[in-house]
Scaffold this active site. Structure first.
Site, short mmCIF file in Angstrom:
data_model
loop_
_atom_site.label_atom_id
_atom_site.label_comp_id
_atom_site.label_asym_id
_atom_site.label_seq_id
_atom_site.Cartn_x
_atom_site.Cartn_y
_atom_site.Cartn_z
N GLU A 143 -19.08 -3.37 -33.39
CA GLU A 143 -19.97 -2.51 -32.59
C GLU A 143 -21.20 -3.32 -32.13
O GLU A 143 -21.82 -4.03 -32.93
CB GLU A 143 -20.43 -1.33 -33.45
CG GLU A 143 -21.31 -0.34 -32.71
CD GLU A 143 -21.80 0.81 -33.60
OE1 GLU A 143 -21.77 0.67 -34.84
OE2 GLU A 143 -22.21 1.84 -33.04
N LYS A 218 -19.40 6.06 -27.29
CA LYS A 218 -19.46 6.60 -28.66
C LYS A 218 -19.75 8.10 -28.64
O LYS A 218 -20.74 8.54 -28.05
CB LYS A 218 -20.55 5.83 -29.40
CG LYS A 218 -20.76 6.20 -30.85
CD LYS A 218 -21.74 5.19 -31.48
CE LYS A 218 -21.99 5.46 -32.95
NZ LYS A 218 -22.80 4.39 -33.58
N CYS A 255 -17.84 3.53 -34.73
CA CYS A 255 -18.55 3.65 -36.00
C CYS A 255 -18.62 5.05 -36.61
O CYS A 255 -17.69 5.51 -37.22
CB CYS A 255 -19.95 3.03 -35.90
SG CYS A 255 -20.63 2.78 -37.57
N1 LIG Z 1 -23.39 2.40 -36.34
C1 LIG Z 1 -23.33 3.60 -36.92
O1 LIG Z 1 -22.98 4.58 -36.28
N2 LIG Z 1 -23.67 3.65 -38.22
C2 LIG Z 1 -23.87 4.87 -38.91
C3 LIG Z 1 -23.68 4.73 -40.37
C4 LIG Z 1 -22.27 4.91 -40.79
O2 LIG Z 1 -21.51 5.61 -40.12
O3 LIG Z 1 -21.90 4.37 -41.80
#
Ligand SMILES: NC(=O)NCCC(=O)O
Length: 414
Positions: A143, A218, A255
């Site tokens: 990401e 996203k 993510c």
């Molecule tokens: N990049 C992101 O969405 N991180 C959020 C934390 C997670 O989902 O572990």
């Protein structure tokens, strides 16, 4: 004893937490177990941890010397596996070789932005070359790979990293896509020039001819811990696209979307065979969830998942607070790498290093997706009409949860 080295060379702090990201000097829990258990015990433990693929332990694949030389020279972890499917009488195997790259940033976050971005691009070159030399058909990066994960800071200067989907980093990857006949999934910070220069967290899908097939933005934006991403971009507006590529039908669940089973489901309903989960997440927040969620999604949706997390600790010029009463700090914590593959038959690969850059490759026979659909019948036995009915009720402002109260309960007014 802060900073002492343990017997395996890992740097430990008090309480046994590894400051260098190792697990008592090992790259991963799997390596630690492999070194600590008797071979026959380790074999048995592996069966429980990784499951079985077509009734057997996951196979590994031979990689070309030119690729392993690159991994030694540039010091990145390099592992390769093979998910098989049963032989069918009417369909040929549908073999595809897939790669995932995890990496740390290269320069301090105080360096000029262009230098930071170009240094990451330089660092990735030998890793992408190793993937290309290994015959990878589809490669996915982590990401927002072209920048530090600065979304903890809430400072707007980091928006300067955002690029249009045909910007510098896409052009950089298009050359590799053409050179190696490889589909590349490139998650970037996107600036949408046609819509008021707004910013999105976007995966660009580059075809094996170097063409841009499309993009996905996203869907779920976190508001947890130091992940203050909603300061920078909003929930995506591209739905749940599946991209039919020369090598299979792929999708990207970026993510935090991995905590949302319906997000995974939607990509499955659209026919995905491989879903990538490019991530940036830190140990204290999510590490116990990491080995479970993607694997569960692969099982529930009868597709393969490639999970990628970045590596290292990123420090920022100005301290920030987390809204949890703890002192302000200037780093995000440890991005724990550990990228891995999950298969629809509940098997999974060991993960890459917890603290080193890495490339993990896996062969997969996509026939396994349909074979698992036929075996378990999850699509057939799902009750989509019931769920649809519940959702349409739930979305109404006057929704009342369907709760049947035991008439014997003494209800006190709340
Ligand atoms: N990049 C992101 O969405 N991180 C959020 C934390 C997670 O989902 O572990």
């Amino acid at each position: 004893m802060a900073g002492d080295r343990n017997e395996n060379g890992g740097v430990e702090e008090e309480g046994g937490n590894a400051r260098d990201g190792s697990i008592r000097g090992f790259e991963s829990l799997y390596h630690l177990l492999g070194a600590s258990l008797k071979p026959e015990t380790f074999q048995e433990v592996s069966r429980w941890i990784l499951g079985l693929n077509c009734g057997k332990a996951l196979g590994s694949i031979q990689l070309p010397d030119s690729a392993t030389v690159l991994s030694s020279k540039h010091d990145f972890d390099f592992q390769a596996f093979c998910f098989e499917a049963s032989k069918e009488s009417l369909r040929q195997p549908r073999l595809v070789r897939v790669g995932l790259i995890q990496n740390s940033i290269e320069l301090p976050t105080t360096s000029p932005f262009l230098d930071q971005k170009r240094a990451i691009m330089q660092k990735l070159k030998p890793m992408i070359d190793a993937a290309g030399a290994s015959g990878v058909n589809i490669l996915c990066l982590q990401e927002a790979w072209m920048m530090p994960f600065a979304f903890c800071t809430r400072e707007k200067s980091w928006c300067e990293f955002a690029e249009p989907i045909d910007g510098e980093t896409t052009q950089f990857l298009q050359d590799f896509a053409r050179k190696y006949n490889m589909v590349i999934v490139s998650p970037i910070l996107e600036r949408d020039l046609n819509h008021g220069e707004t910013i999105w967290n976007t995966a660009v899908i580059i075809g094996n001819h170097g063409n841009i097939i499309g993009k996905h933005r996203k869907n779920h934006i976190p508001r947890v811990g130091d992940f203050n991403e909603s300061t920078y971009y909003m929930e995506g507006n591209t739905g749940h696209p599946v991209f039919e590529t020369a090598f299979g039908k792929i999708a990207v669940n970026i993510c935090y979307g991995r905590h949302h089973p319906l997000n995974w489901l939607a990509f499955g309903l659209n026919g995905a065979e491989i879903v990538f989960n490019p991530s940036a997440t830190v140990g204290e927040l999510s590490e116990p969830m990491w080995p479970i969620e993607a694997r569960n999604a692969a099982i529930a949706n009868s597709y393969f998942v490639g999970s990628i997390n970045r590596v290292g600790t990123e420090s920022f010029p100005n301290p920030f607070t987390s809204g949890d009463g703890k002192p302000q700090h200037a780093d995000f914590g440890l991005f724990y790498g550990s990228s891995y593959f999950s298969a629809p038959d509940a098997s999974c690969s060991p993960s890459l290093s917890r603290y080193r850059d890495g490339l993990i490759i896996s062969d997969m026979d996509l026939n396994l997706c349909r074979q698992l659909k036929d075996k378990w019948g999850f699509r057939m036995t799902a009750r989509y009409e019931l769920y649809a009915e519940l959702f349409s009720e739930y979305l109404k402002p006057d929704f009342k949860p369907q709760v049947v109260v035991d008439p014997c309960l003494q209800k006190t007014p709340s």
